[in-house]
Design a protein around this motif. Sequence first.
Motif, mmCIF file in Angstrom:
data_model
loop_
_atom_site.group_PDB
_atom_site.id
_atom_site.type_symbol
_atom_site.label_atom_id
_atom_site.label_comp_id
_atom_site.label_asym_id
_atom_site.label_seq_id
_atom_site.Cartn_x
_atom_site.Cartn_y
_atom_site.Cartn_z
ATOM 1 N N UNK A 47 0.830 -1.200 0.000
ATOM 2 C CA UNK A 47 0.000 0.000 0.000
ATOM 3 C C UNK A 47 0.866 1.253 0.000
ATOM 4 N N UNK A 48 0.499 2.215 -0.867
ATOM 5 C CA UNK A 48 1.240 3.467 -0.957
ATOM 6 C C UNK A 48 0.268 4.630 -1.072
ATOM 7 N N UNK A 49 0.706 5.786 -0.612
ATOM 8 C CA UNK A 49 -0.059 7.015 -0.797
ATOM 9 C C UNK A 49 0.679 7.878 -1.809
ATOM 10 N N UNK A 50 0.132 7.959 -3.022
ATOM 11 C CA UNK A 50 0.802 8.636 -4.132
ATOM 12 C C UNK A 50 0.358 10.097 -4.232
ATOM 13 N N UNK A 51 1.212 10.910 -4.844
ATOM 14 C CA UNK A 51 0.881 12.310 -5.112
ATOM 15 C C UNK A 51 0.457 12.465 -6.570
ATOM 16 N N UNK A 52 -0.551 13.309 -6.804
ATOM 17 C CA UNK A 52 -1.008 13.620 -8.156
ATOM 18 C C UNK A 52 -1.073 15.135 -8.313
ATOM 19 N N UNK A 53 -1.186 15.597 -9.575
ATOM 20 C CA UNK A 53 -1.336 17.020 -9.843
ATOM 21 C C UNK A 53 -2.813 17.390 -9.839
ATOM 22 N N UNK A 54 -3.167 18.360 -9.022
ATOM 23 C CA UNK A 54 -4.522 18.903 -8.987
ATOM 24 C C UNK A 54 -4.421 20.420 -8.950
#
Length: 206
Positions: A47-54
């Motif tokens: 399990x990972x918590x990823x970053x996205x562009x918003x």
Amino acid sequence: MNVNIVPTIESNAWESIPQGQLCWLPNFLSRDEADRLYDQLEVELNWQQKAIFMYGRKVLQPRLQAWCGEEAYTYSGLRMEPAPWTPGLKQIRDKLYRLLSCRFNTVLVNKYRDGSDYMGWHQDNETELGHQPIIASVSLGETRRFVLRHLHSRQKREFELTHGSLLVMAGDLQQYWQHTIPKTLQDKQPRINLTYRWIDGGGPQS
């Protein structure tokens, strides 16, 4: 094989909606099957918590994720390289094939830790998903509200996604509808959601 066809189920589970198709099976998995799979995925996935562009900036997604299968996937500026199929994920993939006669070569697994974890309004309409993608969503754990909204008419459909349920989105749905798992102030236990899909360019299933 043309994988982007609307599969058939020998039941009245398929429902035509304006510019889309839905299949709702609240008892896709038995309680025992769903319990075992939930416990299995808890420990066998990374399990990972990823970053996205918003809105032009990088933010951490409000949920945990794992991406498994045979193809990479890119959305919101995030490229996800696949981990191998796990025994639990392959078991459900094969069960879906027997039910839908539809192949899937990847799965996105989301873990909602509590009611503040959510999925914002979006469409699964990336180019690599192909024309009229079929998305099979299996829910485990806590019940969460799922909302569909038509882009033009603003018509809505809502489902309570329960432990062991299956919701399939097909036809033109991803072109004309958005969907969300909204956050809630209610006290919610964790939920795991598996969304199986076919990425164009993938090789044959193992």
